[in-house]
Design a protein around this motif. Sequence first.
Motif, PDB file in Angstrom:
ATOM      1  N   ARG A 376       0.845  -1.231  -0.305  1.00  0.00           N
ATOM      2  CA  ARG A 376       0.016   0.063  -0.019  1.00  0.00           C
ATOM      3  C   ARG A 376       0.797   0.929   0.180  1.00  0.00           C
ATOM      4  N   GLY A 377       2.023   1.354  -0.958  1.00  0.00           N
ATOM      5  CA  GLY A 377       3.025   2.424  -1.227  1.00  0.00           C
ATOM      6  C   GLY A 377       3.983   2.833  -0.262  1.00  0.00           C
ATOM      7  N   LYS A 378       3.832   1.598   0.874  1.00  0.00           N
ATOM      8  CA  LYS A 378       4.508   1.304   1.300  1.00  0.00           C
ATOM      9  C   LYS A 378       6.393   0.693   0.879  1.00  0.00           C
ATOM     10  N   ILE A 379       6.139   0.649  -0.221  1.00  0.00           N
ATOM     11  CA  ILE A 379       7.503  -0.203  -0.895  1.00  0.00           C
ATOM     12  C   ILE A 379       7.304   0.371  -2.589  1.00  0.00           C
ATOM     13  N   ALA A 380       8.058   1.191  -2.765  1.00  0.00           N
ATOM     14  CA  ALA A 380       9.336   2.387  -4.410  1.00  0.00           C
ATOM     15  C   ALA A 380       7.757   0.736  -5.172  1.00  0.00           C
ATOM     16  N   GLN A 381       8.104   0.815  -6.511  1.00  0.00           N
ATOM     17  CA  GLN A 381       7.838  -0.003  -7.390  1.00  0.00           C
ATOM     18  C   GLN A 381       9.377  -0.646  -7.874  1.00  0.00           C
ATOM     19  N   SER A 382       9.714  -0.217  -8.193  1.00  0.00           N
ATOM     20  CA  SER A 382      11.441  -0.388  -8.843  1.00  0.00           C
ATOM     21  C   SER A 382      12.087  -1.269  -7.456  1.00  0.00           C
ATOM     22  N   ASP A 383      11.996  -0.461  -6.521  1.00  0.00           N
ATOM     23  CA  ASP A 383      12.347  -1.482  -5.383  1.00  0.00           C
ATOM     24  C   ASP A 383      12.004  -3.111  -4.720  1.00  0.00           C
ATOM     25  N   ALA A 384      10.465  -2.996  -5.543  1.00  0.00           N
ATOM     26  CA  ALA A 384       9.907  -4.310  -5.329  1.00  0.00           C
ATOM     27  C   ALA A 384      10.650  -5.230  -5.998  1.00  0.00           C
ATOM     28  N   GLY A 385      10.336  -4.673  -7.466  1.00  0.00           N
ATOM     29  CA  GLY A 385      10.865  -5.379  -8.412  1.00  0.00           C
ATOM     30  C   GLY A 385      12.105  -5.800  -8.333  1.00  0.00           C
ATOM     31  N   ASP A 386      13.296  -5.055  -7.877  1.00  0.00           N
ATOM     32  CA  ASP A 386      14.536  -5.809  -7.454  1.00  0.00           C
ATOM     33  C   ASP A 386      14.544  -7.152  -6.682  1.00  0.00           C
ATOM     34  N   VAL A 387      13.621  -6.506  -5.444  1.00  0.00           N
ATOM     35  CA  VAL A 387      14.055  -7.560  -4.442  1.00  0.00           C
ATOM     36  C   VAL A 387      13.439  -9.092  -5.354  1.00  0.00           C
ATOM     37  N   LEU A 388      12.427  -9.023  -5.787  1.00  0.00           N
ATOM     38  CA  LEU A 388      11.975 -10.564  -6.642  1.00  0.00           C
ATOM     39  C   LEU A 388      12.762 -10.806  -7.530  1.00  0.00           C
ATOM     40  N   ASP A 389      13.251 -10.019  -8.307  1.00  0.00           N
ATOM     41  CA  ASP A 389      14.090 -10.355  -9.178  1.00  0.00           C
ATOM     42  C   ASP A 389      15.954 -11.120  -8.628  1.00  0.00           C
ATOM     43  N   GLU A 390      15.842 -10.700  -7.110  1.00  0.00           N
ATOM     44  CA  GLU A 390      17.335 -11.375  -6.417  1.00  0.00           C
ATOM     45  C   GLU A 390      16.529 -12.347  -5.710  1.00  0.00           C
ATOM     46  N   LEU A 391      15.486 -12.485  -5.214  1.00  0.00           N
ATOM     47  CA  LEU A 391      14.648 -13.606  -4.376  1.00  0.00           C
ATOM     48  C   LEU A 391      14.433 -14.207  -5.754  1.00  0.00           C
ATOM     49  N   ILE A 392      14.356 -15.223  -6.997  1.00  0.00           N
ATOM     50  CA  ILE A 392      13.991 -15.892  -8.040  1.00  0.00           C
ATOM     51  C   ILE A 392      15.430 -16.032  -7.727  1.00  0.00           C
ATOM     52  N   ASN A 393      16.552 -14.975  -8.123  1.00  0.00           N
ATOM     53  CA  ASN A 393      17.932 -15.565  -8.198  1.00  0.00           C
ATOM     54  C   ASN A 393      18.763 -17.284  -7.181  1.00  0.00           C
ATOM     55  N   LEU A 394      18.308 -16.486  -6.140  1.00  0.00           N
ATOM     56  CA  LEU A 394      18.654 -16.845  -5.219  1.00  0.00           C
ATOM     57  C   LEU A 394      18.579 -18.708  -4.716  1.00  0.00           C
ATOM     58  N   LEU A 395      16.189 -18.051  -4.134  1.00  0.00           N
ATOM     59  CA  LEU A 395      15.269 -19.318  -4.831  1.00  0.00           C
ATOM     60  C   LEU A 395      15.987 -20.200  -5.582  1.00  0.00           C
ATOM     61  N   SER A 396      16.253 -20.444  -7.025  1.00  0.00           N
ATOM     62  CA  SER A 396      16.573 -21.059  -8.249  1.00  0.00           C
ATOM     63  C   SER A 396      18.170 -22.156  -7.882  1.00  0.00           C
ATOM     64  N   ASN A 397      18.447 -21.424  -6.850  1.00  0.00           N
ATOM     65  CA  ASN A 397      20.372 -22.105  -6.624  1.00  0.00           C
ATOM     66  C   ASN A 397      19.847 -23.252  -5.570  1.00  0.00           C
ATOM     67  N   ILE A 398      18.637 -23.558  -4.586  1.00  0.00           N
ATOM     68  CA  ILE A 398      18.265 -24.362  -3.733  1.00  0.00           C
ATOM     69  C   ILE A 398      17.957 -25.531  -4.306  1.00  0.00           C
ATOM     70  N   GLN A 399      18.473 -27.013  -4.354  1.00  0.00           N
ATOM     71  CA  GLN A 399      18.614 -28.024  -5.079  1.00  0.00           C
ATOM     72  C   GLN A 399      16.300 -28.005  -4.944  1.00  0.00           C
ATOM     73  N   LEU A 400      15.883 -29.247  -5.818  1.00  0.00           N
ATOM     74  CA  LEU A 400      14.972 -29.572  -5.503  1.00  0.00           C
ATOM     75  C   LEU A 400      14.197 -29.872  -3.848  1.00  0.00           C
ATOM     76  N   SER A 401      15.532 -31.217  -3.886  1.00  0.00           N
ATOM     77  CA  SER A 401      15.059 -31.799  -3.148  1.00  0.00           C
ATOM     78  C   SER A 401      15.182 -31.543  -1.602  1.00  0.00           C
ATOM     79  N   GLU A 402      15.916 -30.331  -1.834  1.00  0.00           N
ATOM     80  CA  GLU A 402      16.601 -29.600  -0.037  1.00  0.00           C
ATOM     81  C   GLU A 402      15.339 -28.497  -0.141  1.00  0.00           C
ATOM     82  N   PHE A 403      14.713 -28.184  -1.020  1.00  0.00           N
ATOM     83  CA  PHE A 403      13.837 -26.499  -1.167  1.00  0.00           C
ATOM     84  C   PHE A 403      12.644 -27.244   0.488  1.00  0.00           C
ATOM     85  N   ASN A 404      13.125 -26.194   0.964  1.00  0.00           N
ATOM     86  CA  ASN A 404      11.648 -25.887   2.174  1.00  0.00           C
ATOM     87  C   ASN A 404      12.306 -25.508   3.236  1.00  0.00           C
ATOM     88  N   ALA A 405      11.203 -24.501   4.018  1.00  0.00           N
ATOM     89  CA  ALA A 405      11.016 -23.158   5.357  1.00  0.00           C
ATOM     90  C   ALA A 405      13.017 -22.843   5.679  1.00  0.00           C
TER      91      ALA A 405
END
Length: 466
Positions: A376-405
């Motif tokens: 609701r406006g607390k995070i800038a759109q560009s910052d949120a997009g950058d965060v999602l990019d970083e999350l996608i890159n990092l989480l892609s590196n977790i092995q499927l068998s080891e992916f958990n909380a």
Amino acid sequence: MGSSVRVRIAPSPTGRFHIGTARTALFNWLFAKKETGVFILRIEDTDRERSKKEYEEDIRAGLTWLGLRHDELYRQSERTDFYERALKKMLEDKKAFFCGHTVAELEAEGESQRTAKEPPRHVCSHRDGKRSEGIIRFKNDSTERVTVRDIIRGDILYDAKLLGDFSLAKNIREPLYNFAAVVDDSELKISHVIRGEDHLPNTPKQILIDESLGLPIPQWAHLPLLLGADKSKLSKRHGALALLEYRDVGYLPDAMINFIALLGWHPKDEVGEVLDRDTLIREFSLERIQKSGAIVSAEKLDWLNKEYIKKLSKEEYRNIADSYVSEKIKSEYKPAEFEKAIDAMRPRVSRLGELDSQLGKIIERVQYDKAVLLWRGKIAQSDAGDVLDELINLLSNIQLSEFNAEAVEKYIEPIIQKRGKGSVLWPLRAALSGRETSLGPYELTDILGKEETLERLRIAKRVLAV
């Protein structure tokens, strides 16, 4: 030598089994257990037009669900000979008579009494006993007060003259409630009649019948009315359900027993409010029942149910929870993901019936609201997009068998250290759920798995890019 305590629950199978009758059943059952007595179920089905088999089955199913097992079972429809003998005796002894007045005559009499502001009663002119058909009435010659000695309320006095010549039976084979109840309570050696306050007006009539037949008078205990939040008599408009409807929406039987027990009764302060059956039996006494009405609080029932859900073992919880989730929702989960989902919801639901919709919300992909992703406006759109990019890159590196909380939490810790907890976890959770309120982000990744987690993050990134 066995206990002399014999109590009964005597519902009429003319409608669904409700919480008020369940409370009466529970108090009778607790008292019988406490006193090592006998708990009797007596189906009062003398109303041939309104009594239905499905309602008797509903009563018995409700008692079974609550675990209130009866020691003896009787049906009034199978006991007509007892009532006929007693009616004949009263007629022979000139303590009852046939009344030939028509309905129109009785209605006119009632209207005249209302106009004169007199108590409604019928003092019959057919008391000479010369008639042999018609409604059978009690020949009320009493001029004294009738004393109801009530364990909860103390002595209550009634003017017998105001009762008039009240009705006992439609005919020699069809007794009405007050007469059949008296005969049965005597034949079944009922020691204590524990029932709702609404039966108090019947009690002086039943005492007079007892005395006329020379029968012992049981001890009385009349329970307070159940009230809604507005302190009026509990009804459907307060959200009151038939008993088995509480089961259907996900209340546990032990939670219902605990809740119902506290409707008008209370233990000693040090015992607390979360009470198992053994504690209830040990602590219960008729003397601790209040006189004033008991408020039925849906909020308290939800709280108690939540406490009992917590008390279940993991296996017990999963087995019970499974029965509240539709096959449609189950089919959208892999077995391991389904168990994680219902486990995650355990501390969050008050009623197990909530599970189906809540699990549906987790698995359902919703149309993203950009404002939700941006807090609701607390995070800038560009910052949120950058965060999602970083999350996608990092989480892609977790092995499927080891992916958990745990793995997800470990992998994204560097981003949290750099950007701040809220700036990372809010977009992550909002991207996974599409909602402002949901399970936490780590729980969601654990349930959704690697592929679905990454796909939802990519969809959210595309929404932000527009």
